[in-house]
Structure formats: structure tokens, C-alpha cells
Design a protein around this motif. Structure first.
Motif, PDB file in Angstrom:
ATOM      1  N   LEU A   1      47.548  40.283  39.358  1.00  0.00           N
ATOM      2  CA  LEU A   1      48.165  41.673  38.673  1.00  0.00           C
ATOM      3  C   LEU A   1      46.978  42.294  37.655  1.00  0.00           C
ATOM      4  O   LEU A   1      46.928  43.372  37.454  1.00  0.00           O
ATOM      5  CB  LEU A   1      49.628  41.577  38.094  1.00  0.00           C
ATOM      6  N   SER A   2      46.540  41.195  36.947  1.00  0.00           N
ATOM      7  CA  SER A   2      45.631  41.576  35.788  1.00  0.00           C
ATOM      8  C   SER A   2      44.018  41.619  36.493  1.00  0.00           C
ATOM      9  O   SER A   2      43.264  41.817  35.341  1.00  0.00           O
ATOM     10  CB  SER A   2      45.449  40.488  34.757  1.00  0.00           C
ATOM     11  N   GLY A   3      43.855  41.743  37.696  1.00  0.00           N
ATOM     12  CA  GLY A   3      42.613  41.890  38.220  1.00  0.00           C
ATOM     13  C   GLY A   3      41.831  40.657  38.475  1.00  0.00           C
ATOM     14  O   GLY A   3      40.362  40.732  38.153  1.00  0.00           O
ATOM     15  N   HIS A   4      42.263  39.495  38.414  1.00  0.00           N
ATOM     16  CA  HIS A   4      41.602  38.190  38.953  1.00  0.00           C
ATOM     17  C   HIS A   4      40.548  38.126  37.736  1.00  0.00           C
ATOM     18  O   HIS A   4      39.439  38.005  37.904  1.00  0.00           O
ATOM     19  CB  HIS A   4      41.075  38.407  40.373  1.00  0.00           C
ATOM     20  N   PRO A   5      40.911  37.751  36.549  1.00  0.00           N
ATOM     21  CA  PRO A   5      39.847  37.570  35.427  1.00  0.00           C
ATOM     22  C   PRO A   5      39.487  36.118  35.538  1.00  0.00           C
ATOM     23  O   PRO A   5      39.911  35.254  35.974  1.00  0.00           O
ATOM     24  CB  PRO A   5      40.925  37.489  34.052  1.00  0.00           C
ATOM     25  N   ALA A   6      38.039  36.028  35.400  1.00  0.00           N
ATOM     26  CA  ALA A   6      37.189  34.964  35.668  1.00  0.00           C
ATOM     27  C   ALA A   6      37.721  33.908  34.800  1.00  0.00           C
ATOM     28  O   ALA A   6      37.238  32.622  34.974  1.00  0.00           O
ATOM     29  CB  ALA A   6      35.801  35.211  35.621  1.00  0.00           C
ATOM     30  N   ASP A   7      38.202  34.013  33.624  1.00  0.00           N
ATOM     31  CA  ASP A   7      38.374  33.052  32.467  1.00  0.00           C
ATOM     32  C   ASP A   7      39.667  32.412  32.764  1.00  0.00           C
ATOM     33  O   ASP A   7      40.370  31.654  31.830  1.00  0.00           O
ATOM     34  CB  ASP A   7      38.249  33.576  31.180  1.00  0.00           C
ATOM     35  N   SER A   8      40.329  32.487  33.829  1.00  0.00           N
ATOM     36  CA  SER A   8      41.902  32.018  34.077  1.00  0.00           C
ATOM     37  C   SER A   8      41.515  31.090  35.422  1.00  0.00           C
ATOM     38  O   SER A   8      40.613  31.049  36.013  1.00  0.00           O
ATOM     39  CB  SER A   8      42.701  33.087  34.519  1.00  0.00           C
ATOM     40  N   PRO A   9      42.351  30.069  35.238  1.00  0.00           N
ATOM     41  CA  PRO A   9      42.386  29.021  36.215  1.00  0.00           C
ATOM     42  C   PRO A   9      42.427  29.724  37.734  1.00  0.00           C
ATOM     43  O   PRO A   9      42.093  29.053  38.811  1.00  0.00           O
ATOM     44  CB  PRO A   9      43.548  28.166  35.996  1.00  0.00           C
ATOM     45  N   GLY A  10      43.171  30.984  37.768  1.00  0.00           N
ATOM     46  CA  GLY A  10      43.341  31.651  39.032  1.00  0.00           C
ATOM     47  C   GLY A  10      43.878  30.958  40.043  1.00  0.00           C
ATOM     48  O   GLY A  10      45.185  30.454  40.036  1.00  0.00           O
ATOM     49  N   PRO A  11      43.278  30.601  41.426  1.00  0.00           N
ATOM     50  CA  PRO A  11      44.025  29.859  42.558  1.00  0.00           C
ATOM     51  C   PRO A  11      44.270  28.412  41.958  1.00  0.00           C
ATOM     52  O   PRO A  11      45.057  27.980  43.014  1.00  0.00           O
ATOM     53  CB  PRO A  11      42.755  30.214  43.348  1.00  0.00           C
TER      54      PRO A  11
END
Length: 329
Positions: free
Chosen positions: A86-96
Motif C-alpha cells: 500500500l505504501s509503494g514498496h519502500p526499499a527501507d522495509s523488510p518487504g517480502p
């Protein structure tokens, strides 16, 4: 928004916790505290999911047999991965990586409690599939299977997925209205090794996640700049579009919707499946009464009976008039 609160710390906590429980290296176990999971849920409702996640991680490091806490932790990671999209796949997040964290937590929950843990675990497999679709396109599902060590859905939810699928004409696109409908449909086709055989559109994701929208638009042969309503209306001119019972018909506003078993169909085609739709597994689960998901499944069938009353004298008659609100006389 994706939680940016100490992402590296949260990742480290999760990896340390989940690794230690998997290897059984915990030196001592504390007694279970039944108030921890509800307290974590309350903190999350008040906007403090990051703190809740860390609290659960620390608690489970010494009390790894609390199934409710594992379920709550897995649910938080499921919400985290959705917030990341939802937040645009920020790179500084663990993500997947949230999917892996949540899967490890829910594997523990399944071992201890089952039911909700199983369903949430399968929802994470749907999230994993969506993430791969965003990277490689919908055709990647031609090779997609759910790992054999992931517990299957309860029979009455798989039955729901099969009923929805067999109601939609061949080559139909399915637009879903709830997480339960989505996981039920996806798990059935994935278990059969046919995950790419039907395009599943989640309207809420389509509206908020540009990567998802681009890949689904490609699969549909439409313009990704279009709204989900315009895209599905365009598709309905050449192939069936099926709305599950809980899909928002007002939002999607497709032309000439007609009931077909458990779905509403716009566009050409009729159901050709020779599968007999049934709710025998749901009736059995009702008698056992030990699943927290029974109400949600009944809600799907109630919505279907609302637009197709014939179901009340057909497959839903097995449940009796008192079970499905739309069938009460």
C-alpha cells in the motif's frame, strides 16, 4: 502505511526468535500468559503494531507454546506485507521478508492450534504469489504450487472455493470481495497445479497497488491507467467476469449481471462444469462447531442466496432455513 519503526530491529528479533524456536535451542520456557495476545491486538488497534510485534517476539522467545500469540504475530506480519504494498514498496522495509516471518510464526500456530493459523498461513501463500506476480507477471503461476508442508485449508473452506470456481464459466475472470473468498479460490487452483487457469482480481489491491494493477491489466489485456470497473467492463465484452458473493457490485457496476450458481456473471458464457455444488463439508463443520471461520463462510453463502434464491431449495437446503439468513421464511 508500512511500519518504519525500527525495521532492522524488528527483522533481527523475528529472525532470532523464529530460528531459535525451529531448532529447539531455548534454554527455558516460561508459563503461558493468556493476556499477551489480546494486549498485543489492542496495542495494534491503537496504532502501535510495531511495539506489539516486538512484545510478542520477546514473549514467544520464552513461551513458545502459546498458539494464540503465534497467530497474532503471524497476523501482524500479514498486515505488514499488505502495508508495504500500500505504501509503494519502500526499499527501507523488510518487504517480502514479512511473508517469511509470518509463515514461520503461523507454522508454529498450526502446530499448536490449527484452524485460524491454517487459514492465515494459506493467506500468506496468496501474498507470496501476488509478490511473484508483481515481479514476473501472471504467467508465473503456470509453475506455481503451494509447498507440500503447508497445511491445507479446512474442507469446508476448500469446498467454498470449489463452489465459487465451478460457478464461473470457463475462461472467466474472478473478482473477489473478501480475503476468505480469495484464499479459498486460489488454494483450490494452486493445489491442482492450475493457479494460472483463472485470473483472480482483488479490486482493493488493484486500486491501491500500482505494481499489482500493471500485472493484472496485462493479464486482462487492458490499460493499467483504467479503473478496475472500466477494466472489468471491457473484459466482459469478450469473456465472462464473475463476481463472488461479497464483491462490491455497486463499486464494480458491471453491465447485465446475472446469477449463476454462487456468483454473478457479466459477459458471455454459461457454467459448463459438471461438478455438483454441495455444502456437505460445511454442514459437517457446523455440527462439530469448532471453527471460528464458520460465520464468515456462512456470510458468503448468505450473500449468494441473496441474489440467487434458488440456492435455498438447492444445495443450501442441506443447511436448513435457520442456517442461511437469506433462506429464512
Amino acid at each position: 502505511m508500512a511500519r518504519a519503526i525500527q525495521p532492522k530491529l524488528r527483522s533481527l528479533l523475528a529472525l532470532t526468535l523464529l530460528g531459535s524456536t525451529a531448532t529447539g535451542s531455548l534454554a527455558a520456557q516460561a508459563s503461558l500468559n493468556p493476556t499477551v495476545a489480546p494486549r498485543a491486538a489492542e496495542l495494534a488497534r491503537n496504532g502501535q503494531r510495531g511495539i506489539s510485534t516486538e512484545m510478542l517476539s520477546q514473549y514467544l522467545a520464552t513461551s513458545p507454546d502459546d498458539g494464540s500469540a503465534w497467530i497474532q504475530l503471524g497476523r501482524f506480519y500479514l498486515l505488514d506485507i499488505r502495508d508495504w504494498h500500500l505504501s509503494g514498496h519502500p526499499a527501507d522495509s523488510p518487504g517480502p521478508l514479512y511473508i517469511d516471518f509470518g509463515s514461520a510464526a503461523l507454522d508454529q500456530a498450526v502446530r499448536l492450534r490449527g484452524d485460524s493459523g491454517v487459514i492465515l498461513r494459506q493467506m500468506l501463500e496468496v501474498e507470496r504469489a501476488w509478490d511473484v506476480i508483481e515481479q514476473q507477471g501472471y504467467d508465473v503461476l503456470r509453475r506455481w504450487t503451494v509447498p507440500a508442508d503447508v497445511a491445507p485449508l479446512p474442507d469446508f473452506i476448500s469446498e467454498l472455493g470449489a463452489n465459487l470456481l465451478s460457478s464461473c464459466p470457463t475462461s472467466g475472470v474472478m473478482a473477489t470481495g473478501s480475503d476468505l473468498e480469495t484464499v479459498a479460490i486460489f488454494s483450490v487452483v494452486a493445489a491442482a497445479g492450475q493457479a494460472a487457469s483463472v485470473v483472480i482480481v482483488v479490486p482493493s489491491f488493484y486500486a491501491t497497488d500500482a505494481r499489482y494493477r500493471n500485472r493484472i491489466a496485462t493479464a486482462l489485456g487492458t490499460d493499467s491507467a483504467w479503473s478496475v470497473q472500466r477494466a472489468l467492463a471491457s473484459v466482459a465484452q469478450r469473456r465472462p467476469v464473475c463476481l463472488t458473493p461479497l464483491a462490491d457490485r455497486t463499486l464494480l457496476a458491471l453491465p447485465d449481471l446475472r446469477p449463476m450458481r454462487f456468483v454473478l456473471v457479466s459477459g458471455p458464457g454459461t457454467t459448463t462444469s459438471d461438478r455438483v455444488v454441495t455444502v456437505t463439508d460445511l454442514a459437517r463443520a457446523d455440527r462439530q462447531g469448532n471453527s471460528s471461520w464458520l460465520r464468515e463462510v456462512h456470510a458468503v453463502y448468505t450473500a449468494a442466496a441473496g441474489f440467487n434464491p434458488r440456492l435455498c431449495d438447492g444445495p443450501l437446503a442441506l443447511l436448513g432455513d435457520t442456517q442461511i439468513a437469506a433462506c429464512r421464511r
